[in-house]
Design an enzyme around this catalytic site. Structure first.
Site, PDB file in Angstrom:
ATOM      1  N   CYS A   1       5.329 -15.172   4.320  1.00 59.82           N
ATOM      2  CA  CYS A   1       4.829 -13.889   4.813  1.00 59.82           C
ATOM      3  C   CYS A   1       4.236 -13.116   3.638  1.00 59.82           C
ATOM      4  O   CYS A   1       4.888 -12.947   2.619  1.00 59.82           O
ATOM      5  CB  CYS A   1       5.976 -13.092   5.434  1.00 59.82           C
ATOM      6  SG  CYS A   1       5.562 -11.346   5.625  1.00 59.82           S
TER       7      CYS A   1
ATOM      8  N   CYS B   1       7.673 -13.808  11.493  1.00 60.12           N
ATOM      9  CA  CYS B   1       8.414 -13.121  10.419  1.00 60.12           C
ATOM     10  C   CYS B   1       9.271 -12.046  11.065  1.00 60.12           C
ATOM     11  O   CYS B   1       8.738 -11.136  11.704  1.00 60.12           O
ATOM     12  CB  CYS B   1       7.478 -12.506   9.379  1.00 60.12           C
ATOM     13  SG  CYS B   1       8.395 -11.488   8.187  1.00 60.12           S
TER      14      CYS B   1
ATOM     15  N   HIS C   1       4.842   8.251   2.426  1.00 59.62           N
ATOM     16  CA  HIS C   1       4.877   9.042   3.664  1.00 59.62           C
ATOM     17  C   HIS C   1       4.449  10.480   3.385  1.00 59.62           C
ATOM     18  O   HIS C   1       3.690  11.082   4.137  1.00 59.62           O
ATOM     19  CB  HIS C   1       6.306   9.123   4.227  1.00 59.62           C
ATOM     20  CG  HIS C   1       6.910   7.812   4.635  1.00 59.62           C
ATOM     21  ND1 HIS C   1       8.135   7.405   4.169  1.00 59.62           N
ATOM     22  CD2 HIS C   1       6.490   6.841   5.472  1.00 59.62           C
ATOM     23  CE1 HIS C   1       8.448   6.241   4.706  1.00 59.62           C
ATOM     24  NE2 HIS C   1       7.459   5.870   5.502  1.00 59.62           N
TER      25      HIS C   1
ATOM     26  N   LYS D   1       4.024  -1.889  -5.003  1.00 58.56           N
ATOM     27  CA  LYS D   1       3.509  -1.179  -3.842  1.00 58.56           C
ATOM     28  C   LYS D   1       4.602  -0.259  -3.291  1.00 58.56           C
ATOM     29  O   LYS D   1       5.757  -0.587  -3.281  1.00 58.56           O
ATOM     30  CB  LYS D   1       3.116  -2.206  -2.772  1.00 58.56           C
ATOM     31  CG  LYS D   1       2.554  -1.570  -1.512  1.00 58.56           C
ATOM     32  CD  LYS D   1       2.378  -2.618  -0.413  1.00 58.56           C
ATOM     33  CE  LYS D   1       3.109  -2.193   0.829  1.00 58.56           C
ATOM     34  NZ  LYS D   1       3.078  -3.151   1.905  1.00 58.56           N
TER      35      LYS D   1
ATOM     36  N   LYS E   1       8.142   0.245   2.283  1.00 61.16           N
ATOM     37  CA  LYS E   1       9.481   0.500   2.795  1.00 61.16           C
ATOM     38  C   LYS E   1      10.336  -0.759   2.756  1.00 61.16           C
ATOM     39  O   LYS E   1      11.525  -0.695   2.934  1.00 61.16           O
ATOM     40  CB  LYS E   1       9.405   1.051   4.223  1.00 61.16           C
ATOM     41  CG  LYS E   1       8.646   0.178   5.175  1.00 61.16           C
ATOM     42  CD  LYS E   1       8.378   0.908   6.481  1.00 61.16           C
ATOM     43  CE  LYS E   1       7.396   0.103   7.319  1.00 61.16           C
ATOM     44  NZ  LYS E   1       7.039   0.768   8.548  1.00 61.16           N
TER      45      LYS E   1
ATOM     46  N   HIS F   1       9.483   8.489   1.745  1.00 57.95           N
ATOM     47  CA  HIS F   1       9.191   8.268   0.327  1.00 57.95           C
ATOM     48  C   HIS F   1       7.829   8.882   0.005  1.00 57.95           C
ATOM     49  O   HIS F   1       7.194   9.496   0.859  1.00 57.95           O
ATOM     50  CB  HIS F   1       9.288   6.786  -0.038  1.00 57.95           C
ATOM     51  CG  HIS F   1       8.391   5.863   0.738  1.00 57.95           C
ATOM     52  ND1 HIS F   1       7.026   6.057   0.826  1.00 57.95           N
ATOM     53  CD2 HIS F   1       8.656   4.751   1.462  1.00 57.95           C
ATOM     54  CE1 HIS F   1       6.496   5.095   1.553  1.00 57.95           C
ATOM     55  NE2 HIS F   1       7.469   4.300   1.971  1.00 57.95           N
TER      56      HIS F   1
HETATM   57 ZN   LIG Z   1       6.978 -10.231   6.901  1.00 57.81          ZN
END
Ligand SMILES: [Zn+2]
Length: 637
Positions: free
Chosen positions: A147, A130, A23, A299, A302, A20
C-alpha cells in the site's frame, strides 16, 4: 446588492485521530477565504462548512482500543475538533457530522436515486485490500506490492458487493475538466487528474458487507450492506445544505468550492464529480488543492509520522502568530516545512518589528503631540499610491488562494509606511506645524487601511488596531475596496487614540523552548486514563551508566551494591538483582539508570538511582543494556 454567493468547505476530518497541524491549516485557509468573501459579498451569502467523518472500520477499531462504543467515541473526538476550531477563533457556519440523521437520510436518498437510474449493480470482486485505507488497490497502484500509504502488504479478499458505474462517466469528466480549466487548481493537480484519467476508470465498490462492518449507513436497497466511507463522506457537502429541497442548497450549491490537501485528490476530483453527475446534479465550481506540511521530512499524516498539535503552538505564541506563520509560509499548492524557529523569526521580524513597531510609534507620537486626538488633514498624499496598490494586490492574490502573496503585499505597505516616516521624521518636527500633523494623519490613515486588509488573515490583530486608533466604526462593516477611501468622500474625521499596547511582544529565542514534535498517539490511546503524556516521560532522566565495581551487601540475599560512572560522575546504586546477577557478573557492564530518582537508603546505603531490568511472567529477570557500545552518561529517550 449582488446576489452572488460563495460556498467553501474543508474536508470532513476522520475521527481516528485528534486535530494536527494539517487539519488546522486547511481549516484556517477556509476561515481566511470566507472572512475575505464576507467583506466582498453580503455576509449571509457566504457559507463555511467543516465537520467530521465518523463511519468505517478504522473508527470501530479506534473505539474498541479506547474501550468505548463507536458512538461515544465519535462524539468525543468530534467534540475535540469543534473545541479546537473554537479556540483557534475559526468561524464555520456549520459543523456537520456524518452520524447525524439528516446526513444519513441524504446519503440513502442519493444512493437510491442512482440505483434507480441503473448506475449501481451487484457483483463479485476479488482484489488487494488495505485495511488501513479501507479500500481495494489495483496492482498498478501498489508500490512493490505494498500500500503506497501504509507500506503494508494488502490482503487478497473476494466478496460480493455493490458497484457504481464510474467508468461510464469517464469521458464526460475528461471533457468537463478540459472545458473548465480552473475546475481543479492549481494546474499541477489538474494535470495529475487528467493523466490518471488516461487509463480506463474501474467501477467503484461502494458497499461493505455488514458481516464485516456494522458501523456505517445501510444501503437503502439492501440492508445486508453498509455504504463505503468515501461514498458516505463526500455527500456531506450537499447534505449539509439540506439537499434535495433545502433553500441553502439552491442558493449555495451553484457556487460550491472545496478545499483539500493533496492526499485526497482522487476521491474529490474523480469520484465526487461523477457521483454528482450520476445523481443529475451540477458539479462543484472549483477544487482547490494544497500541499503538505513537512516536519522532519515526514508527511503530516494521520497514519504515521510526527505531529505538531496546533493548540500547543497557539497557546505558546498566540493564535494570531500561529495563523500568520502558516498563511505566510506555505505557497498554495506546494509543500512547506514546518519549523518552530522559522515561526519565531517571522513573529519577531514581521509582527513585532515591522507591524508592531510602526503601530506603536505612530500612536505614541499622536499621544505625545496632540493628546491622542488627530483630525484628517488634506494635502498629504504620500501613501495614497502604495495603499491603492496594496488593495489591488491583496484582492487579486486572495481570490486565487495565494495568501502568502497577499500578506507580502500588506507587508509592502507596512514597509512603505515605515519608510515614509523615516523620510519625514515627524519626531524631529514641530508638532504645531501643519505638515507634521498631515504626515501623522497619513500614517494613521494607512494603519487603518492595513487593519482592514489584514482582517481576514489576522482578525483579532486588525480589531485591536482599530480600537487603538480610536475608530468607532466596526471593522467588519468596511468592505475591502473601502480599505482606503480618499478623505473627501468620508467627511472630516477625528480619531482619539487610546492607550498604546504593543501588538506583538518579541519572543526571545533563548526563552523559547520548542513545542515537542510528537509521535502521534492514536485518539484511542489518548483516552485511556493511565497513559502519560510525552512531557511526563521526558521528566525521567534515563542514562547509560558503566559499572566500575559491584559488591554483595552483608546480610542481604537480594541486594547488590554497585559503583557506576555517568560521564565524569560516580555514583553508588543499590539494585535488588543479586540472585539473577551475582556481584562478579557486573563489572564493565553498561546499564540503563534512572538518574533523577530521589535517593533512598537500602540496608543503610544511599542509592543514587535505579537500574532497569525486564521481568516476564515466570519471574525471569534480564538486565537492560545498550545494543551497541555507547559513552557512559548517554541519554536514553
Ligand atoms: Zn493503506
Amino acid at each position: 446588492m449582488s446576489n452572488e454567493t460563495f460556498y467553501l468547505t474543508t474536508p470532513i476530518y476522520y475521527v481516528n485521530a485528534t486535530p494536527h497541524l494539517g487539519h488546522a491549516y486547511t481549516t484556517i485557509l477556509v476561515d481566511t477565504m470566507t472572512r475575505f468573501q464576507r467583506r466582498r459579498l453580503e455576509p449571509e451569502h457566504v457559507y463555511f462548512l467543516t465537520g467530521t467523518d465518523e463511519h468505517g472500520d478504522k473508527i470501530v477499531q479506534a473505539a474498541a482500543q479506547a474501550g468505548e462504543s463507536p458512538q461515544a467515541y465519535t462524539d468525543r473526538i468530534s467534540g475535540i475538533f469543534q473545541e479546537t476550531w473554537k479556540r483557534l477563533g475559526l468561524t464555520p457556519n456549520q459543523f456537520i457530522r456524518t452520524t447525524s440523521e439528516p446526513h444519513k437520510r441524504a446519503v440513502q436518498r442519493f444512493l437510491q436515486q442512482i440505483y434507480d437510474a441503473g448506475d449501481i449493480y451487484f457483483g463479485e470482486y476479488g482484489g488487494q485490500y488495505c485495511f488501513g485505507c479501507e479500500r481495494f488497490y489495483t496492482e498498478k497502484e501498489l508500490q512493490d506490492g505494498r500500500c503506497p500509504d501504509h507500506q503494508t502488504t494488502p490482503t487478497f479478499i473476494k466478496e460480493q458487493n455493490y458497484f457504481f458505474r464510474m467508468g461510464k462517466y469517464q469521458d464526460w469528466l475528461i471533457d468537463h475538466i478540459h472545458c473548465h480549466p480552473d475546475f481543479i487548481r492549481p494546474e499541477r493537480f489538474r494535470n495529475e487528474v487528467l493523466s490518471f484519467l488516461k487509463d480506463p476508470l474501474e467501477d467503484l465498490c461502494i458497499s461493505r458487507p455488514r458481516t464485516r462492518l456494522e458501523w456505517g449507513i445501510p444501503l437503502p436497497f439492501d440492508d445486508q450492506y453498509v455504504t463505503y466511507v468515501w461514498f458516505d463522506a463526500l455527500i456531506n457537502y450537499i447534505s449539509a445544505l439540506g439537499w434535495p429541497d433545502g433553500e441553502a442548497f439552491r442558493r449555495f450549491w451553484p457556487n460550491a468550492q472545496h478545499l483539500i490537501a493533496k492526499d485526497i485528490l482522487k476521491p474529490h476530483a474523480i469520484y465526487w464529480p461523477i457521483m454528482l453527475k450520476a445523481a443529475g446534479l451540477l458539479p462543484y465550481r472549483h477544487l482547490n488543492v494544497h500541499g503538505y506540511w513537512k516536519i522532519e521530512e515526514a508527511k503530516m499524516s494521520k497514519s504515521r509520522g510526527s505531529v505538531v498539535r496546533p493548540l500547543d503552538l497557539a497557546d505558546k505564541y498566540g493564535v494570531e502568530a500561529f495563523r500568520y506563520f502558516v498563511l505566510r509560509e506555505m505557497t498554495f499548492g506546494l509543500d512547506a516545512s514546518f519549523n518552530e524557529e522559522a515561526l519565531v523569526a517571522r513573529l519577531n521580524a514581521d509582527l513585532a518589528n515591522d507591524l508592531g513597531n510602526l503601530y506603536s510609534r505612530v500612536l505614541k507620537l499622536i499621544q505625545r503631540y496632540y493628546d491622542g486626538r488627530i483630525s484628517e488633514l488634506p494635502g498629504e498624499g504620500g501613501l495614497v499610491d502604495p495603499t491603492r496598490v496594496a488593495i489591488a494586490e491583496v484582492t487579486a492574490a486572495t481570490e486565487r488562494f495565494a495568501f502568502s502573496e497577499a500578506l507580502a503585499a500588506i507587508w509592502n505597505l507596512v514597509s512603505a509606511t515605515n519608510k515614509y516616516l523615516v523620510t519625514n521624521e515627524p519626531w524631529k518636527q514641530d508638532p504645531g506645524d501643519v505638515r507634521t500633523k498631515a504626515v501623522l494623519f497619513s500614517a494613521a490613515e494607512t494603519l487603518r487601511a492595513i487593519a482592514v486588509l489584514l482582517w481576514p488573515f489576522l482578525p483579532q490583530t486588525a480589531e485591536r488596531m482599530f480600537r487603538g486608533l480610536g475608530i468607532s466604526e466596526p471593522i467588519t462593516s468596511i468592505r475591502i475596496e473601502e480599505a482606503f477611501s480618499s478623505p473627501q468622500h468620508l467627511g472630516p474625521r477625528q480619531w482619539r487614540v487610546g492607550e498604546v499596547e504593543p501588538l506583538f511582544p518579541r519572543i526571545e529565542a533563548a526563552t523559547a523552548k520548542p513545542v515537542p514534535v510528537k509521535t502521534e498517539p492514536t485518539a484511542a490511546q489518548e483516552s485511556v486514563a493511565d497513559l502519560i503524556a510525552i512531557e511526563e516521560f521526558r521528566r525521567i532522566d534515563l542514562r547509560v551508566a558503566e559499572v566500575i565495581e559491584a559488591a554483595a551487601i552483608p546480610g542481604s540475599k537480594k541486594l547488590v551494591k554497585l559503583r557506576v560512572r555517568l560521564q565524569d560522575e560516580e555514583r553508588t546504586v543499590v539494585a535488588g538483582l543479586k540472585e539473577h546477577y551475582p556481584p562478579e557478573s557486573w563489572e564493565g557492564k553498561r546499564i540503563i539508570l534512572v538518574a533523577n530518582l530521589k535517593p533512598t537508603k537500602l540496608m543503610g546505603i544511599a542509592s543514587q538511582g535505579m537500574v532497569l531490568a525486564a521481568e516476564d511472567e515466570s519471574g525471569r529477570i534480564v538486565l537492560l543494556t545498550p545494543e551497541a557500545p555507547i559513552a557512559s552518561g548517554a541519554k536514553v529517550r
